[in-house]
Enzyme design. Structure first.
Site, short mmCIF file in Angstrom:
data_model
loop_
_atom_site.label_atom_id
_atom_site.label_comp_id
_atom_site.label_asym_id
_atom_site.label_seq_id
_atom_site.Cartn_x
_atom_site.Cartn_y
_atom_site.Cartn_z
N LEU A 1 0.84 -1.20 0.00
CA LEU A 1 0.00 0.00 0.00
C LEU A 1 0.87 1.26 0.00
O LEU A 1 0.67 2.17 -0.80
CB LEU A 1 -0.92 -0.03 1.24
CG LEU A 1 -1.84 1.17 1.44
CD1 LEU A 1 -2.87 1.26 0.31
CD2 LEU A 1 -2.58 1.05 2.80
N SER B 1 3.30 8.60 0.28
CA SER B 1 2.04 8.37 1.00
C SER B 1 2.17 7.21 1.98
O SER B 1 2.42 6.08 1.58
CB SER B 1 0.90 8.07 0.01
OG SER B 1 1.19 6.94 -0.76
N THR C 1 7.05 -5.20 3.42
CA THR C 1 7.49 -6.34 4.22
C THR C 1 7.35 -7.63 3.41
O THR C 1 6.35 -7.79 2.69
CB THR C 1 6.64 -6.43 5.51
OG1 THR C 1 6.81 -5.22 6.24
CG2 THR C 1 7.03 -7.61 6.37
N TYR D 1 -10.04 8.81 -3.77
CA TYR D 1 -9.78 7.49 -3.17
C TYR D 1 -10.76 6.43 -3.68
O TYR D 1 -10.51 5.24 -3.59
CB TYR D 1 -9.79 7.58 -1.64
CG TYR D 1 -11.16 7.81 -1.02
CD1 TYR D 1 -11.63 9.08 -0.80
CD2 TYR D 1 -11.96 6.74 -0.64
CE1 TYR D 1 -12.89 9.30 -0.24
CE2 TYR D 1 -13.20 6.93 -0.07
CZ TYR D 1 -13.67 8.22 0.12
OH TYR D 1 -14.91 8.42 0.67
N ARG E 1 -3.86 -5.09 12.36
CA ARG E 1 -3.34 -4.41 13.56
C ARG E 1 -3.34 -5.28 14.81
O ARG E 1 -2.51 -5.11 15.69
CB ARG E 1 -4.29 -3.26 13.87
CG ARG E 1 -3.73 -2.01 13.45
CD ARG E 1 -4.69 -0.89 13.36
NE ARG E 1 -4.31 -0.19 12.16
CZ ARG E 1 -5.12 0.43 11.36
NH1 ARG E 1 -6.40 0.47 11.63
NH2 ARG E 1 -4.66 1.01 10.30
N GLY F 1 21.86 -3.68 32.98
CA GLY F 1 22.99 -2.77 33.18
C GLY F 1 23.77 -2.60 31.88
O GLY F 1 23.18 -2.60 30.80
N GLU G 1 1.52 -0.44 9.92
CA GLU G 1 0.05 -0.65 9.97
C GLU G 1 -0.65 0.50 10.68
O GLU G 1 -1.60 0.30 11.44
CB GLU G 1 -0.27 -2.03 10.53
CG GLU G 1 0.33 -3.12 9.66
CD GLU G 1 -0.31 -4.47 9.78
OE1 GLU G 1 -1.47 -4.57 10.20
OE2 GLU G 1 0.38 -5.45 9.43
N SER H 1 1.18 5.41 15.77
CA SER H 1 0.38 5.57 17.00
C SER H 1 -0.63 6.72 16.85
O SER H 1 -1.76 6.62 17.31
CB SER H 1 1.31 5.81 18.19
OG SER H 1 2.02 4.62 18.45
N ASN H 2 -0.21 7.80 16.19
CA ASN H 2 -1.15 8.90 15.99
C ASN H 2 -2.35 8.46 15.17
O ASN H 2 -3.49 8.89 15.44
CB ASN H 2 -0.46 10.08 15.29
CG ASN H 2 0.27 10.98 16.27
OD1 ASN H 2 0.23 10.76 17.47
ND2 ASN H 2 0.93 12.00 15.74
C1 LIG Z 1 9.79 -1.87 8.69
C2 LIG Z 1 8.60 -1.38 7.98
C3 LIG Z 1 7.75 -2.27 7.34
C4 LIG Z 1 6.63 -1.81 6.64
N1 LIG Z 1 5.85 -2.70 5.96
C5 LIG Z 1 4.87 -2.23 5.13
C6 LIG Z 1 4.15 -3.13 4.27
O1 LIG Z 1 4.36 -4.34 4.29
N2 LIG Z 1 3.23 -2.62 3.44
C7 LIG Z 1 2.96 -1.28 3.39
O2 LIG Z 1 2.11 -0.89 2.58
N3 LIG Z 1 3.62 -0.41 4.20
C8 LIG Z 1 4.57 -0.85 5.06
N4 LIG Z 1 5.26 0.01 5.86
C9 LIG Z 1 4.96 1.44 5.80
C10 LIG Z 1 4.26 1.94 7.05
O3 LIG Z 1 2.96 1.48 7.12
C11 LIG Z 1 4.37 3.47 7.05
O4 LIG Z 1 5.75 3.79 7.27
C12 LIG Z 1 3.50 4.10 8.10
O5 LIG Z 1 2.14 3.95 7.76
C13 LIG Z 1 3.81 5.58 8.28
O6 LIG Z 1 3.85 6.25 7.07
P1 LIG Z 1 5.09 7.19 6.72
O7 LIG Z 1 6.32 6.41 6.96
O8 LIG Z 1 4.88 7.74 5.38
O9 LIG Z 1 5.03 8.33 7.80
P2 LIG Z 1 4.15 9.69 7.68
O10 LIG Z 1 2.76 9.35 7.27
O11 LIG Z 1 4.91 10.65 6.82
O12 LIG Z 1 4.14 10.19 9.17
C14 LIG Z 1 5.20 10.96 9.76
C15 LIG Z 1 4.74 11.38 11.16
O13 LIG Z 1 3.60 12.24 11.05
C16 LIG Z 1 2.53 11.75 11.84
N5 LIG Z 1 1.26 12.04 11.18
C17 LIG Z 1 0.96 11.88 9.85
N6 LIG Z 1 -0.30 12.22 9.62
C18 LIG Z 1 -0.85 12.62 10.80
C19 LIG Z 1 -2.13 13.09 11.21
N7 LIG Z 1 -3.13 13.22 10.36
N8 LIG Z 1 -2.32 13.39 12.53
C20 LIG Z 1 -1.29 13.27 13.42
N9 LIG Z 1 -0.06 12.81 13.08
C21 LIG Z 1 0.16 12.49 11.79
C22 LIG Z 1 2.77 10.25 11.95
O14 LIG Z 1 2.15 9.71 13.11
C23 LIG Z 1 4.30 10.19 12.00
O15 LIG Z 1 4.72 10.38 13.33
C24 LIG Z 1 6.35 -0.43 6.60
C25 LIG Z 1 7.20 0.47 7.27
C26 LIG Z 1 8.31 0.02 7.94
C27 LIG Z 1 9.22 1.01 8.61
#
Ligand SMILES: Cc1cc2nc3c(=O)[nH]c(=O)nc-3n(C[C@H](O)[C@H](O)[C@H](O)COP(=O)(O)OP(=O)(O)OC[C@H]3O[C@@H](n4cnc5c(N)ncnc54)[C@H](O)[C@@H]3O)c2cc1C
Length: 387
Positions: free
Chosen positions: A133, A138, A166, A186, A251, A347, A371, A374-375
């Site tokens: 995804l 995004s 992953t 969307y 989740r 330690g 997935e 936390s936000n």
């Molecule tokens: C090891 C790993 C494995 C993964 N595996 C997969 C997978 O198999 N398939 C897949 O599709 N994706 C996968 N992901 C992607 C993962 O789901 C995304 O990294 C995650 O959803 C966050 O998106 P981003 O990295 O673009 O962060 P961003 O969306 O850019 O977020 C950056 C910060 O802004 C905050 N933020 C963003 N929007 C808001 C809001 N509206 N309100 C408050 N805070 C907000 C977030 O909480 C975060 O702290 C993986 C990521 C990692 C690191």
């Protein structure tokens, strides 16, 4: 109602079948995975033969009906497997988690009978799945994805890039989300079943990560990737539902992974504090340390109850979205705290790669990110409060 919702006196009391399953996975994880964990983490790659064993043990089709080669079990059983594997290695757990709670789940809910008959026998016997995804631009705003799907005569052409996928290095089947009608926003998003050898599909760079280092996380590149018409997953334009509803369930699996990581770290620390002597006695005899242990045990109990409750609600066909979000949010916070405290209880040794807890600490962090960060869990929980 499935047997697993049955008259269990407490959430943590497992049925005989569930307990037997837990024991089987635990023994497998201890004997076959534990000896390889450190080397796999250092190498940043997972041993291929272990993935084969996941299939042999029946861990890759937990909920898939028996007629397609699965075990015909419950979602709860899948979370038990994930927890037990994560107790030993969070990377091992995520292979099984993504395959079951995202890929199999999406196909079970949204696939046609023909797709299920075509893919499940392979997906329960060796064909690993991935769920694609996220993109470079995004993540949390997943529906802003830029991958495009264009309808051609008898097939679709997908073009774009996926990030952070992953299982990407080893998977043979990918659920890929692309927008088939960007004008509809969307509501153009559509799910596709993409095989690794489809023309125009390539797996790109593998990430070098902080934690779950042995789990592969890869970029996918789609250049006019040719996908047969028969491989659209769910209705065209309903991919947003396929993705979000699948992640709502997935989740719970991440919650189970975080419970397993916490349990593994706590068990390691319990062993250590009884051995390590300071001021002439084991450090476990200091009340300050005992309070730290008791707090961790309490946090872990609460996280486990939330994860089990969400899983059993899902199995019972009851609403579970907010409970799943709370379980994932809380269990990842707990894992962060517990693994950090465990490093401190070791330690200086806790800071060394010679001891197991620094890995649990690094592995815990991902629970607050993938997935849905936390936000994003807090957004889901707030929405359910205010609706
Ligand atoms: C090891 C790993 C494995 C993964 N595996 C997969 C997978 O198999 N398939 C897949 O599709 N994706 C996968 N992901 C992607 C993962 O789901 C995304 O990294 C995650 O959803 C966050 O998106 P981003 O990295 O673009 O962060 P961003 O969306 O850019 O977020 C950056 C910060 O802004 C905050 N933020 C963003 N929007 C808001 C809001 N509206 N309100 C408050 N805070 C907000 C977030 O909480 C975060 O702290 C993986 C990521 C990692 C690191």
């Amino acid at each position: 109602m499935p047997e697993t919702l049955s008259p269990s006196p407490a959430l943590t009391v497992l049925s005989e079948e569930e307990e037997l399953f837990r024991q089987t996975v635990r023994e497998f994880a201890e004997s076959e995975i534990r000896p390889l964990v450190h080397a796999m983490d250092e190498a940043g790659s997972f041993r291929a033969e272990l993935i084969g064993k996941f299939f042999e043990l029946g861990l890759m089709g937990v909920e898939v009906p028996e007629r397609w080669g699965g075990a015909g079990g419950s979602f709860f059983l899948a979370t038990v497997a994930i927890e037990e594997l994560a107790r030993v290695d969070a990377s091992a757990a995520i292979y099984v988690d993504v395959h079951n709670t995202l890929v199999n789940n999406a196909l079970l809910r949204w696939g046609t009978d023909e797709q299920k008959a075509r893919y499940f026998p392979r997906m329960t016997s060796g064909l690993l799945g991935a769920f694609a995804l996220s993109e470079p631009g995004s993540g949390s705003d997943a529906f802003a994805l830029q991958t495009r799907a264009v309808a051609r005569e008898g097939h679709w052409e997908l073009t774009g890039r996926k990030f952070w996928i992953t299982n990407g290095a080893e998977a043979g089947i990918f659920i890929v989300f692309a927008n088939a009608d960007p004008a509809k926003g969307y509501k153009g998003i559509t799910g596709f079943l993409v095989e690794r050898d489809f023309p125009g599909f390539a797996v790109g760079k593998k990430e070098n990560k902080l934690g779950i280092r042995a789990s592969s996380t890869c970029e996918l590149i789609l250049e006019s990737c040719r996908v047969p018409e028969t491989n659209v997953l769910g209705p065209v334009g309903q991919g947003y539902r396929v993705s979000i509803e699948t992640l709502n369930e997935g989740r719970i699996g991440i919650g189970a992974q975080m419970v397993g990581v916490s349990e593994g770290a706590l068990q390691a620390a319990l062993g250590y504090v009884k051995e390590r002597k300071q001021f002439g006695k084991p450090v476990s005899e200091f009340q300050g340390v005992q309070f730290q242990l008791a707090q961790m045990r309490t946090d872990l109990e609460a996280a486990r109850l939330m994860v089990y409750n969400a899983a059993r609600l899902k199995d019972g066909g009851r609403p579970f979205t907010a409970e799943a979000a709370m379980a994932k949010l809380f269990s990842s916070q707990v894992a962060d705290r517990i693994t950090s405290t465990c490093v401190e209880l070791f330690g200086g040794y806790g800071y060394s790669k010679e001891y197991p807890v620094e890995k649990y600490y690094r592995d815990a962090k991902i629970g607050t990110i993938y997935e849905g960060t936390s936000n994003m869990q807090l957004l889901t929980i707030a929405k359910s409060l205010l609706k």
